[in-house]
Write an enzyme that holds these catalytic residues in place. Structure first.
Site, PDB file in Angstrom:
ATOM      1  N   SER A 251      29.003 -77.329  85.392  1.00 57.76           N
ATOM      2  CA  SER A 251      30.401 -77.329  85.794  1.00 57.76           C
ATOM      3  C   SER A 251      30.796 -76.016  86.442  1.00 57.76           C
ATOM      4  CB  SER A 251      31.286 -77.559  84.561  1.00 57.76           C
ATOM      5  OG  SER A 251      32.645 -77.309  84.847  1.00 57.76           O
TER       6      SER A 251
ATOM      7  N   TYR B 213      34.482 -74.930  76.525  1.00 59.93           N
ATOM      8  CA  TYR B 213      33.796 -75.924  77.360  1.00 59.93           C
ATOM      9  C   TYR B 213      32.915 -75.247  78.402  1.00 59.93           C
ATOM     10  CZ  TYR B 213      33.072 -79.102  81.248  1.00 59.93           C
ATOM     11  OH  TYR B 213      32.498 -79.810  82.258  1.00 59.93           O
TER      12      TYR B 213
ATOM     13  N   LYS C 168      28.638 -75.095  78.813  1.00 64.76           N
ATOM     14  CA  LYS C 168      27.893 -75.476  80.011  1.00 64.76           C
ATOM     15  C   LYS C 168      26.984 -74.342  80.475  1.00 64.76           C
ATOM     16  CE  LYS C 168      29.010 -79.713  80.689  1.00 64.76           C
ATOM     17  NZ  LYS C 168      27.960 -80.765  80.672  1.00 64.76           N
TER      18      LYS C 168
END
Length: 350
Positions: free
Chosen positions: A117, A142, A146
């Site tokens: 991402s 988050y 990643k």
């Protein structure tokens, strides 16, 4: 050469499954169906329900189906949820990658396309396009998960001879067909639809950024283009056992929040005059992909523009609404602070 797609029953995953099949590649889907839907998986594609945390099951599936490569898309993706539940995100996204890599090693599978991402970048300090070699400083758990996943994949590549491609998604939108549309209201365009369905104006968080119209600028990519990028990565890994790639997947073109609202108005015929709200912490003025590396490495480029993304997303939203599926999700999205026209996640949804 069979490919296993983890998360292949999800919004993006279902498009990737179809892109791989269009290349003539056999596909197996592995999904815990927590957010995915069986109906998204073609009838002739094997679907195994399970969690990537179950390493024994993964190893069994890899061996049983003679899998040669994996596209890993299973994981959690909401920035706000990751802030509230960081250990849950580390378990699902980081431990999930560790479990998958061990299962692949046990089954001697040496090709991996990893769903990463643009959230790994955080708030880039330099002006202009964001290149893959910029210093990564993710702002959310988050994004951290990643980036940690990328580290593990790269380390396994060195230790085990794993060919890999880490694909850093930017903002994903649209649908190849209405049945494959985004079923949530957590990304910008469906959040705007949800607000409009509820009879409320879209919210714009910040109108005084140093951008041409004062609103945040992001790179939006059609989900069908994102899917063909995965197919291109799979082709590269199939022919290059030494591949070690980290690539942006975007159009290399910025679009402001107000420009998105204009496109939504054109697609829907509705008034998208927004309600202005204060800036939110962590929203970078502009995050736009440098897309030259993926073109050079994979011969890939995006084909769809913003109008195609919004038109196809609206067709999918209308199809869900007519089936009664959009009501509850749309209302929840519209009623929440996430029902905004400015996303805190520069990547959209991996």
């Amino acid at each position: 050469m069979t490919w296993l797609v983890t998360g292949g029953a999800g919004y993006i995953g279902a498009h990737v499954v179809r892109a791989l099949r269009a290349e003539g590649l056999p596909v197996v889907v592995f999904d815990d169906l927590s957010t995915g839907a069986k109906e998204r998986v073609p009838d002739d594609v094997p679907l195994i329900a399970g969690s990537v945390l179950d390493g024994e099951l993964l190893t069994e599936v890899l061996r049983e189906h003679d899998v040669a490569g994996v596209v890993h898309m299973a994981g959690k993706k909401r920035v706000d949820e990751s802030v509230a539940e960081p250990t849950f995100y580390y378990r699902e996204n980081v431990e999930g990658v560790r479990s998958l890599l061990d299962a692949m090693a046990a089954a001697d599978v040496r090709r991996l396309v990893f769903s990463s991402s643009a959230a790994v970048y955080g708030m880039p300090e330099q002006e202009g396009l964001v290149r893959e070699d910029v210093d990564c400083r993710p702002l959310s758990p988050y994004g951290q998960t990643k980036l940690a996943g990328e580290w593990m994949v790269r380390a396994q590549g060195l230790a085990r001879g794993l060919a890999f491609a880490n694909l850093r998604y930017f903002n994903v939108a649209g649908a190849a067909e209405p049945a494959l549309g985004d079923q949530g209201a957590f990304n910008l365009i469906p959040m705007v639809f949800a607000r409009l369905d509820a009879g409320r104006p879209p919210l714009v968080f910040g109108t005084d950024y140093p951008t041409p119209d004062g609103t945040c600028v992001r790179d939006y990519i059609h989900v069908a283009d994102l899917a063909t990028a995965h197919a291109a990565a799979a082709r590269r890994l199939a022919g290059d056992p030494q591949a070690a790639l980290t690539l942006n997947v975007g159009r290399g073109a910025g679009v402001s929040v107000l420009e998105v609202l204009t496109a939504v108005a054109a697609a829907t015929g509705l008034d998208t005059t927004p309600e202005a709200a204060a800036r939110r912490p962590g929203d970078a003025p502009s995050v736009v992909a440098a897309a030259d590396r993926i073109a050079a490495e994979l011969g890939w480029h995006a084909e769809h523009d913003l109008a195609a993304m919004v038109d196809s997303a609206w067709a999918a939203w209308q199809a869900r609404r007519s089936s009664g599926a959009a009501g509850a999700t749309g209302a929840a999205g519209a009623a929440s602070a996430a029902g905004s026209a400015g996303s805190p996640n520069p990547s959209g949804s991996p």
